[in-house]
Write a protein that holds these residues in place. Sequence first.
Motif, PDB file in Angstrom:
ATOM      1  N   PRO A 177      31.251 123.215 138.752  1.00 55.86           N
ATOM      2  CA  PRO A 177      29.939 123.472 138.130  1.00 55.86           C
ATOM      3  C   PRO A 177      28.867 122.574 138.729  1.00 55.86           C
ATOM      4  O   PRO A 177      29.144 121.461 139.198  1.00 55.86           O
ATOM      5  N   THR A 178      27.630 123.073 138.729  1.00 52.35           N
ATOM      6  CA  THR A 178      26.510 122.260 139.206  1.00 52.35           C
ATOM      7  C   THR A 178      26.056 121.331 138.092  1.00 52.35           C
ATOM      8  O   THR A 178      26.407 121.502 136.925  1.00 52.35           O
ATOM      9  N   SER A 179      25.269 120.354 138.470  1.00 54.96           N
ATOM     10  CA  SER A 179      24.663 119.504 137.435  1.00 54.96           C
ATOM     11  C   SER A 179      23.546 120.287 136.760  1.00 54.96           C
ATOM     12  O   SER A 179      23.050 121.277 137.308  1.00 54.96           O
ATOM     13  N   PRO A 180      23.124 119.882 135.576  1.00 52.10           N
ATOM     14  CA  PRO A 180      21.972 120.557 134.948  1.00 52.10           C
ATOM     15  C   PRO A 180      20.689 120.216 135.693  1.00 52.10           C
ATOM     16  O   PRO A 180      20.620 119.238 136.454  1.00 52.10           O
ATOM     17  N   LEU A 181      19.677 121.047 135.501  1.00 49.08           N
ATOM     18  CA  LEU A 181      18.359 120.750 136.053  1.00 49.08           C
ATOM     19  C   LEU A 181      17.774 119.551 135.316  1.00 49.08           C
ATOM     20  O   LEU A 181      17.680 119.552 134.077  1.00 49.08           O
ATOM     21  N   LEU A 182      17.396 118.528 136.062  1.00 46.97           N
ATOM     22  CA  LEU A 182      16.841 117.321 135.461  1.00 46.97           C
ATOM     23  C   LEU A 182      15.371 117.205 135.829  1.00 46.97           C
ATOM     24  O   LEU A 182      15.016 117.237 137.013  1.00 46.97           O
ATOM     25  N   PRO A 183      14.477 117.065 134.847  1.00 41.42           N
ATOM     26  CA  PRO A 183      13.057 116.877 135.150  1.00 41.42           C
ATOM     27  C   PRO A 183      12.768 115.418 135.502  1.00 41.42           C
ATOM     28  O   PRO A 183      13.444 114.501 135.025  1.00 41.42           O
ATOM     29  N   SER A 184      11.780 115.209 136.322  1.00 46.95           N
ATOM     30  CA  SER A 184      11.359 113.847 136.654  1.00 46.95           C
ATOM     31  C   SER A 184      10.536 113.275 135.507  1.00 46.95           C
ATOM     32  O   SER A 184      10.007 114.014 134.665  1.00 46.95           O
ATOM     33  N   GLU A 185      10.420 111.960 135.433  1.00 47.57           N
ATOM     34  CA  GLU A 185       9.656 111.317 134.362  1.00 47.57           C
ATOM     35  C   GLU A 185       8.189 111.702 134.404  1.00 47.57           C
ATOM     36  O   GLU A 185       7.525 111.754 133.371  1.00 47.57           O
ATOM     37  N   ASP A 186       7.669 111.986 135.616  1.00 46.93           N
ATOM     38  CA  ASP A 186       6.262 112.368 135.710  1.00 46.93           C
ATOM     39  C   ASP A 186       6.044 113.849 135.428  1.00 46.93           C
ATOM     40  O   ASP A 186       4.905 114.333 135.442  1.00 46.93           O
ATOM     41  N   GLY A 187       7.151 114.601 135.203  1.00 46.74           N
ATOM     42  CA  GLY A 187       7.035 116.010 134.849  1.00 46.74           C
ATOM     43  C   GLY A 187       6.634 116.908 135.999  1.00 46.74           C
ATOM     44  O   GLY A 187       6.314 118.087 135.786  1.00 46.74           O
ATOM     45  N   ARG A 188       6.657 116.418 137.210  1.00 42.01           N
ATOM     46  CA  ARG A 188       6.170 117.204 138.348  1.00 42.01           C
ATOM     47  C   ARG A 188       7.295 117.787 139.208  1.00 42.01           C
ATOM     48  O   ARG A 188       7.022 118.534 140.144  1.00 42.01           O
ATOM     49  N   ALA A 189       8.564 117.438 138.917  1.00 44.52           N
ATOM     50  CA  ALA A 189       9.641 117.889 139.788  1.00 44.52           C
ATOM     51  C   ALA A 189      10.922 118.109 139.008  1.00 44.52           C
ATOM     52  O   ALA A 189      11.089 117.602 137.882  1.00 44.52           O
ATOM     53  N   LEU A 190      11.822 118.876 139.608  1.00 42.44           N
ATOM     54  CA  LEU A 190      13.153 119.131 139.071  1.00 42.44           C
ATOM     55  C   LEU A 190      14.198 118.744 140.110  1.00 42.44           C
ATOM     56  O   LEU A 190      13.953 118.864 141.322  1.00 42.44           O
ATOM     57  N   GLU A 191      15.368 118.331 139.596  1.00 43.73           N
ATOM     58  CA  GLU A 191      16.448 117.919 140.500  1.00 43.73           C
ATOM     59  C   GLU A 191      17.759 118.493 139.983  1.00 43.73           C
ATOM     60  O   GLU A 191      17.977 118.630 138.773  1.00 43.73           O
ATOM     61  N   ALA A 192      18.660 118.845 140.907  1.00 44.40           N
ATOM     62  CA  ALA A 192      20.009 119.297 140.552  1.00 44.40           C
ATOM     63  C   ALA A 192      20.936 119.004 141.719  1.00 44.40           C
ATOM     64  O   ALA A 192      20.489 118.773 142.855  1.00 44.40           O
ATOM     65  N   VAL A 193      22.243 119.004 141.427  1.00 44.77           N
ATOM     66  CA  VAL A 193      23.244 118.676 142.450  1.00 44.77           C
ATOM     67  C   VAL A 193      24.286 119.776 142.512  1.00 44.77           C
ATOM     68  O   VAL A 193      24.800 120.223 141.484  1.00 44.77           O
ATOM     69  N   VAL A 194      24.583 120.216 143.737  1.00 40.54           N
ATOM     70  CA  VAL A 194      25.668 121.156 144.016  1.00 40.54           C
ATOM     71  C   VAL A 194      26.685 120.436 144.884  1.00 40.54           C
ATOM     72  O   VAL A 194      26.309 119.707 145.813  1.00 40.54           O
ATOM     73  N   GLN A 195      27.959 120.624 144.563  1.00 38.88           N
ATOM     74  CA  GLN A 195      29.021 119.986 145.348  1.00 38.88           C
ATOM     75  C   GLN A 195      29.592 120.973 146.369  1.00 38.88           C
ATOM     76  O   GLN A 195      29.874 122.130 146.039  1.00 38.88           O
TER      77      GLN A 195
END
Length: 704
Positions: free
Chosen positions: A121-139
């Motif tokens: 499974p991938t990681s969940p979408l994580l928002p940045s503290e400034d609210g301007r970006a999203l991050e996720a991880v695929v293995q």
Amino acid sequence: MPTPAPPASPPAAPSAPPGASGRLRFVLPLVLLLVWLALGGALGPFAGRLGEVSTNDGAAFLPRSAESTRVAQLEQDFRTESTLPVVLVWESSAGQVDDALRTAAGRALAAAAEVPGATGPTSPLLPSEDGRALEAVVQLRADLGPETKTAVKAIRDLAGQVPGAVAGVAGPAAVLADLSGAFAGIDGLLLGVALGVVLLILLLVYRAVLLPLLVILGAVFALATACAIVYALARHGVVRVDGQVQGLLSILVIGAATDYGLLYSARFREELAAGRDRYAAARTALRRSVEPVAASGLTVGLGLLVLLLSDLTNNRALGPVGAIGIACAVLSALTFLPAVLALCGRAAFWPARPKADGAGGAHRIWQRVADLVGRRPRALWIGSAAVLAALAACSPLLDARGVPQSELFTTAQPSVAAQRLLSAHFPGGSGNPAVIVADAAHADAVTAAAAQVPGVASVRPYTGGAPTAPPVVTAAGLVRLDATLADPADSDAALATVARLRTAVHAVDGADALVGGYSAQQADTRTTARHDRTLIMPVVLLCILAVLVLLLRSVLAPVLLAATVALSYLATLGVSALVFPHVFGFSATDPSVPLYGFVFLVALGVDYNIFLMTRVREETAALGTRAGVLRGLTATGGVITSAGVVLAATFAALGVIPLAFLAQIAFIVAFGVLLDTLLVRSLLVPALVHDLGGRTWWPARKPD
């Protein structure tokens, strides 16, 4: 009184016509030529097949005894299969992430999880503290090999389809994919550029049509033989090859085989000019070339084999692979080239065929250099040494702490741009955490200790990828904690954080905690590289000294020669310390660069002194030391300078591969070889030997 350069040796009496014995002399060269043609035809394809047995996985080249290496081994117990993370990041073009962007990114992330090679499974979408970006991880599976590049490209395409966002794909898998693209030119582009440059230089220098082609053909045969041997050994797990080793093998073999070929062909031309027929000239040239060529190959080969003492796997990999290449270069120069020149004779030098006039090929420029050495020896060697010492004084300024990821490549790469985008909105170590392995019963204490370390943004237990699952505990009772660092994983700040993190978790009684991950690997690699330099450099010098003592039957001369090339090496580092940041824009060098530069420059720099001093010793027997060194300088000046220019150009060809490490090696070796050729061997060594006279050969006694 200055000692004038002696006249050329008188011409030898022409050999008798070949007759029946001449026909027999024709057989051995022909057989050798046919053997090499057969080998070249059979083994040639292997020069392009090393990529099949190469690995560019950085984890395979960690220090054997380092803490991060033990963590990398223990990490395998936490997964059903080894993986490499791909970090996806989206920056909102509108300034803030909205529901539409979040939904589109979620669809792209789900599609990325279905890319061939993706696992778990991938990681969940994580928002940045400034609210301007999203991050996720695929293995991705770590054993994909060349398919990693394909998988990363597919994920990049999917990430780029999210509207209203700037997308990037970073992380170890993305860097590995870009590395694979950079090394794609090893087999074709690098080899083609190196051979083309060498051929052009030889055509310009020798103004002959056939000889440069024969020398190049000998180098190609040597490379094909070396690649076939290395391929077989790598296929059976005896040696390890990566793109870096593959590229250096090609350059080493082409450069060394060309140098040795030039030395032999120059001696062959001398013998033809002295009036001998082609068979006698080939035989005499071989007899007088075996010693310096074999000694040269031995010094370089031993210098490379000393790399086996390194604790870094990639250094140890280059040692035997490079030594195999040098051995093949020596074999080709002493068998193929004598055979083909014996068959071609004076035609090899067409249209500038040597005449049987006893001139011996002496060059007027080198006669003038010899005259200068004879007139002002002490001023020349002191002045040359002073110039080198002044440059060497800058060598401590060379920063070998490691190349940051942003400077890993010499051309723009997607993984570098993505890492900048990621670092602008998330903790610098996002997607590439420090990995802590500890006893599961002490997990809470280790987590608390790690969380208090300055520079650690967060600490979470490894759950196998599922956000709500319990921590994974191995059969040995170990738990893995991922510590996200506040700074980019390859930065000095991150490495300092790793040191503090290790101190903190090691202090937890009974936890037996270890810290690994990318940042820890970089820190351990730096420490190991410093240890390797301290251990390997003196051993290389001792090996070279031993060969020189046996070759020159002297103690003082080898010490002086080794000292001159060591001083030349330090001078080259001093120049590099100035031009790397101010001309090329490198803020630092890879930790292995000074060691590789030392092994290549000292071993190869001694080569030119070997070519000179074996000829000086030969001439000294008849003329005395001072006249002998002038005669030796005159006779070998042209060929050694040509060999140095060829070798420098060959290493400079490494610059076509867009990697900072290879570009730095290219400059250091190319500049250092030219410095050795044009200053050390041309002025410093001859002037010093002339000034010392017969004392050069101490404890042996030879006339001044």
